[in-house]
Design an enzyme around this catalytic site. Sequence first.
Site, PDB file in Angstrom:
ATOM      1  N   LYS A   1     -12.350  -2.306   6.327  1.00  0.00           N
ATOM      2  CA  LYS A   1     -11.558  -3.197   7.172  1.00  0.00           C
ATOM      3  C   LYS A   1     -12.040  -3.125   8.625  1.00  0.00           C
ATOM      4  O   LYS A   1     -12.545  -4.093   9.149  1.00  0.00           O
ATOM      5  CB  LYS A   1     -10.068  -2.838   7.093  1.00  0.00           C
TER       6      LYS A   1
ATOM      7  N   ASP B   1      -2.040   6.393   6.328  1.00  0.00           N
ATOM      8  CA  ASP B   1      -3.063   5.517   5.747  1.00  0.00           C
ATOM      9  C   ASP B   1      -3.390   4.468   6.803  1.00  0.00           C
ATOM     10  O   ASP B   1      -2.693   3.465   6.929  1.00  0.00           O
ATOM     11  CB  ASP B   1      -2.527   4.870   4.472  1.00  0.00           C
TER      12      ASP B   1
ATOM     13  N   TRP C   1       0.833  -1.219   0.000  1.00  0.00           N
ATOM     14  CA  TRP C   1       0.000   0.000   0.000  1.00  0.00           C
ATOM     15  C   TRP C   1       0.853   1.248   0.000  1.00  0.00           C
ATOM     16  O   TRP C   1       0.498   2.242  -0.642  1.00  0.00           O
ATOM     17  CB  TRP C   1      -1.007  -0.030   1.152  1.00  0.00           C
TER      18      TRP C   1
HETATM   19  C1  LIG Z   1      -7.349  -1.868   1.604  1.00  0.00           C
HETATM   20  C2  LIG Z   1      -6.317  -0.822   1.720  1.00  0.00           C
HETATM   21  C3  LIG Z   1      -6.239   0.236   0.797  1.00  0.00           C
HETATM   22  C4  LIG Z   1      -7.153   0.359  -0.391  1.00  0.00           C
HETATM   23  O1  LIG Z   1      -8.415   0.721   0.018  1.00  0.00           O
HETATM   24  P1  LIG Z   1      -9.578   1.022  -1.034  1.00  0.00           P
HETATM   25  O2  LIG Z   1     -10.649   1.512  -0.112  1.00  0.00           O
HETATM   26  O3  LIG Z   1      -9.904  -0.269  -1.713  1.00  0.00           O
HETATM   27  O4  LIG Z   1      -9.116   2.045  -1.982  1.00  0.00           O
HETATM   28  C5  LIG Z   1      -5.272   1.197   0.993  1.00  0.00           C
HETATM   29  N1  LIG Z   1      -4.425   1.136   2.038  1.00  0.00           N
HETATM   30  C6  LIG Z   1      -4.462   0.130   2.943  1.00  0.00           C
HETATM   31  C7  LIG Z   1      -3.502   0.118   4.072  1.00  0.00           C
HETATM   32  C8  LIG Z   1      -5.419  -0.874   2.805  1.00  0.00           C
HETATM   33  O5  LIG Z   1      -5.457  -1.865   3.698  1.00  0.00           O
END
Ligand SMILES: *Cc1c(COP(=O)(O)O)cnc(C)c1O
Length: 360
Positions: A196, A172, A102
């Site tokens: 998540k 993030d 990511w």
């Molecule tokens: C799942 C995830 C993403 C992507 O998320 P989307 O909502 O599908 O764009 C980005 N960063 C991390 C750390 C993730 O776990």
Amino acid sequence: MAPIYNFSAGPAMLPHEVMEQAASEFIDWQGSGMSVMEMSHRSKEYLSIAEQAEADLRELMDIPDNYKTLFLQGGASSQFSMVPMNLLRGKKKADYINTGTWSKKAIAEAGRFCEVNVAATGEPSTFTTVPPESEWSLNPEAAYVHYTPNETIQGVEFHSIPETGDAPLVADMSSTILSRPLDVSRYGVIYAGAQKNIGPAGLTIVIVRDDLLGEEVAGTPAMFSYATHAKAGSMYNTPPTYSWYVAGLVFQWIKKKGGLKAMGEINKRKAERLYGAIDSSGFYRNPVDPACRSWMNIPFILADPELDGKFLSEAKESGLVTLKGHRSVGGMRASIYNAMPEEGVNALIAFMKEFEKKNS
Ligand SMILES: *Cc1c(COP(=O)(O)O)cnc(C)c1O
């Protein structure tokens, strides 16, 4: 019927109590005669839902008054571009810490807008460790420092907040937000896709410090400006109303459970128990440096990868589903967010021990 425990990395399990409440209110929300899905986002009923959810999130995370909480669409992936668009503020460089898949995506996207300085990378260790802060080469001209506190795919997590001086810290937190108490005041921006550890897909939460608003790069579309959404209370356009509502139910559930402190204690216990079971066997292995192991996403590999298929199908028969590791890493991955009860982790460990006994 025995319970099914879903170890999906995202969209992931939601708390059972939340699902039951959502189901009971699905057709008729609190006597309104409407489903939340059918309500105008500007109706009195919906505004009460949205405001309560925001207030509960602010209370849970103890978000200071000089931060806005935005309820957006577009996923964490949109934030990979919204962050540089909003935070460069006339500067030309940004620092990124690369700790896995990511981080890499965030770096690639930022490269469209600025010169990216990868101040540290875990790549030489194939992302099994977080490079120590003492070895980071931060650029004094960087507009901000971006990192990924929990790498969902590699299962690598920071267990302290990096020190970045005057440069705003951007995180993030898609797969770690709400997993434990957090000092929000250390951050410029925190963002997370909901699917998540917050609620259903379609909602993205952004927490942004007031002084960072309003200096977007020229040409930034209104929808990509934090200031647009901050000014409009996340109602500039139609927000993801139903996901926002379910997220609100999750916030209420976390409050009832004792807030983020209680979540942190439970999550730590779940993770330690699973890592303990992996480490004490000669059959399973987790490759991540113990100092940087994720509490949320736990990859593990079997000594004999030929057994992967058998492991997955027998786990499924025992009600333990979505354990297949990410295609880039292989093996297994157990995602154990807030909604995964301790009984689910215990059931997985019992299954793993039994499988080992029968197959080694
Ligand atoms: C799942 C995830 C993403 C992507 O998320 P989307 O909502 O599908 O764009 C980005 N960063 C991390 C750390 C993730 O776990």
